[in-house]
Scaffold this motif. Structure first.
Motif, short mmCIF file in Angstrom:
data_model
loop_
_atom_site.label_atom_id
_atom_site.label_comp_id
_atom_site.label_asym_id
_atom_site.label_seq_id
_atom_site.Cartn_x
_atom_site.Cartn_y
_atom_site.Cartn_z
N LEU A 217 0.83 -1.20 0.00
CA LEU A 217 0.00 0.00 0.00
C LEU A 217 0.87 1.25 0.00
N LEU A 218 1.89 1.25 0.85
CA LEU A 218 2.80 2.39 0.93
C LEU A 218 3.59 2.54 -0.36
N LEU A 219 4.12 1.44 -0.88
CA LEU A 219 4.92 1.51 -2.11
C LEU A 219 4.08 1.99 -3.29
N ALA A 220 2.83 1.55 -3.36
CA ALA A 220 1.95 2.03 -4.43
C ALA A 220 1.68 3.52 -4.28
N GLY A 221 1.51 3.97 -3.04
CA GLY A 221 1.30 5.40 -2.81
C GLY A 221 2.50 6.23 -3.24
N ILE A 222 3.72 5.74 -2.90
CA ILE A 222 4.93 6.46 -3.31
C ILE A 222 5.02 6.53 -4.83
N ALA A 223 4.70 5.42 -5.49
CA ALA A 223 4.77 5.38 -6.95
C ALA A 223 3.80 6.38 -7.56
N LEU A 224 2.58 6.48 -7.03
CA LEU A 224 1.60 7.40 -7.58
C LEU A 224 2.00 8.86 -7.31
N LEU A 225 2.60 9.11 -6.16
CA LEU A 225 3.10 10.46 -5.90
C LEU A 225 4.19 10.84 -6.91
#
Length: 535
Positions: A217-225
């Protein structure tokens, strides 16, 4: 008393921290109010002087705050916004960018059919958004600054509405910008779901000492940012909008897009990556390195394929974004942990540990003046009274042939700015490329540093083509093309608009002074690193 009945506690506000934004926004609103109440339109010089005064005042206030507070962060709004060396240096840069853009635009507003009060107000509003992005310590505040900057830029481009190319550029930028904002918002939601906070410092504290490689979840959020911010800085593969938008937008606005808007995007990226998710650098560093590699390669190769100087500079700006990304990838997690842990020893932080961020900041400041000066020259050349009615072929390479004979000083200034972007010694561009490559080598990024050096050589060909065209012998260039002279209705100084001459002179002076005496800017960039790390 239940939680629903608990009194609302408003956060304390340090108004002194927010003075630069208040100046910019207040002046923009006041200018629009005065322009709407007057029965006759305001003279163009009133709007120009007002915007210059507001931007200069905001920059001076930021410099005074910097001198008073040093590298110590000064938060406000419950820690959602912070004034530190990093944000204040970017505020000074934004103020300088607005001053130069207003000077260049003064002699071009009539040609593009743009109303001076609206242009000045939108320019100041976008500058306020850029300042908010530089100092945002919360993802929500960062998004507000991002949208303030972006929406004002959409309208700035569309303000030249009588030109089809400007309308097309504004629509393309708006549609793709809306998509990038959606990615960014979704990234904020995922990061909040993984950490329980949108505050950058709070996210950093939550993740401190742990590497959550399995927290998808965190890694996907970083990628989208990164996707959302990658669009704003025109990093490959999120760059497709840049050449068309840069070409169709008015040249003064293009210079602002390529410099100040890009600097604000990178400032936000640095805060998110280093303040919030620095502990996850093992996850995002390879992604950032891949973006840097692609951005360097695509920008350099596509720049040498262009016969339109404006499109060439657009692809060149993409390549320069790659160099800034190289600086941001130069992160040593172990060194940063040693800095983060003993907060009391922040005053003894090693500057060498911050070569990555400090080199990126140095590059942003140096490139911003080179870009603003280059597009100021294009604005002067595009002001010829016999130029085509549309954007097509207005800046074709053939129109620059023999420029040194018609306007030797203008050609010399443009040559200096182009050679500086190529990385010629004794210019700010050479020092900027050197410190970025040194930072990459210092953290073991030998492959990326080699790619950066190789693409610098490739992109130099694009700049040299323009220089050779300007200094080509008589008869070898299209001398029949219209000379770059100002419109007869404008004040003339050697055949050129005085305000544009002033902006170009300032850009060339900064480029040469920083190239010969870079130590002061290097120290300021190092201070910016210290402040962002100890936040």
């Amino acid at each position: 008393m239940t939680s629903l009945e608990a009194p609302f506690i408003s956060p304390s506000v340090d108004w002194w921290v927010l003075v630069p934004q208040i100046i910019l926004v207040g002046t923009a609103l006041g200018l629009l109010l005065v322009a709407s109440l007057k029965t006759r339109s305001l003279p163009g010089w009133v709007s120009t002087i007002t915007s210059i005064a507001a931007a200069a005042a905001a920059a001076i206030v930021a410099a005074v705050q910097w001198a008073a507070w040093g590298a110590t962060p000064r938060p406000t709004l419950a820690g959602a916004f912070v004034a530190d060396s990093f944000s204040l240096l970017l505020t000074v840069l934004v103020g300088a960018g607005v001053v130069m853009t207003a000077l260049v635009a003064h002699s071009a507003l009539d040609r593009y059919g743009m109303a001076p009060p609206e242009f000045a107000a939108l320019l100041l509003a976008s500058a306020a958004g850029a300042v908010v992005m530089a100092g945002a310590n919360d993802l929500i505040v960062l998004f507000l600054g991002l949208e303030s900057l972006s929406i004002a830029l959409y309208v700035l481009i569309a303000l030249a509405g009588r030109r089809a190319s400007a309308r097309e550029s504004a629509m393309k930028y708006f549609v793709l910008g809306a998509f990038s904002s959606a990615f960014f918002l979704y990234g904020i939601a995922l990061v909040y779901g993984a950490t329980g906070s949108t505050n950058l410092s709070g996210i950093g504290d939550f993740l401190f000492g742990t590497i959550r490689e399995t927290d998808h979840l965190l890694l996907a959020g970083i990628a989208l940012l990164l996707v959302g911010l990658g669009f704003k800085v025109a990093a490959v593969p999120f760059h497709f909008w840049a050449p068309d938008v840069y070409e169709g937008a008015p040249s003064p606005v293009t210079g602002y897009l390529a410099s100040i808007a890009k600097a604000a995007g990178f400032a936000a990226m640095a805060r998110v990556l280093y303040v919030a998710v620095g502990e996850q650098s093992v996850a995002w560093t390879p992604i950032l390195a891949g973006l840097a590699f692609a951005t360097l390669a695509v920008g350099a190769v596509m720049a040498i394929c262009q016969n339109d100087v404006k499109r060439m500079l657009a692809y060149s700006s993409i390549s320069h974004a790659g160099f800034v990304l190289v600086g941001l990838t130069a992160v040593d997690l172990e060194v940063l942990r040693d800095i983060w842990a003993p907060i009391g020893d922040s005053a003894s932080v090693s500057v060498d540990a911050g070569n990555g961020i400090s080199s990126a900041v140095f590059y942003l400041v140096a490139y911003s003046f080179m870009a603003l000066g280059s597009f100021a020259v294009l604005s002067v050349i595009g002001s010829a009274s016999t130029e085509p009615a549309d954007e097509t072929s207005r800046h074709h390479l053939s129109r620059y042939g023999g420029l040194a004979r018609r306007h030797p000083v203008l050609a010399l200034a443009f040559a200096v700015l182009l050679l500086a972007q190529a990385g010629v010694p004794l210019t700010a561009g050479f020092v900027a490329k050197f410190v970025v490559i040194r930072a990459a080598i210092g953290t073991g990024g030998y492959v990326l540093a080699s790619v950066a050096m190789g693409t610098a050589v490739v992109s130099a060909f694009a700049y040299l083509r323009v220089v050779l065209a300007m200094y080509a012998p008589e008869g070898s260039a299209a001398d029949g093309d219209s000379a770059p002279v100002a419109r007869a209705s404008r004040p003339r100084w050697g055949g050129l608009p005085p305000t544009s001459v002033l902006a170009i002179t300032l850009a060339v002076a900064v480029t040469l002074v920083v190239g010969v005496l870079p130590q002061t800017l290097l120290e300021w960039s190092a201070d910016a690193f210290v402040s962002i790390i100890i936040l």
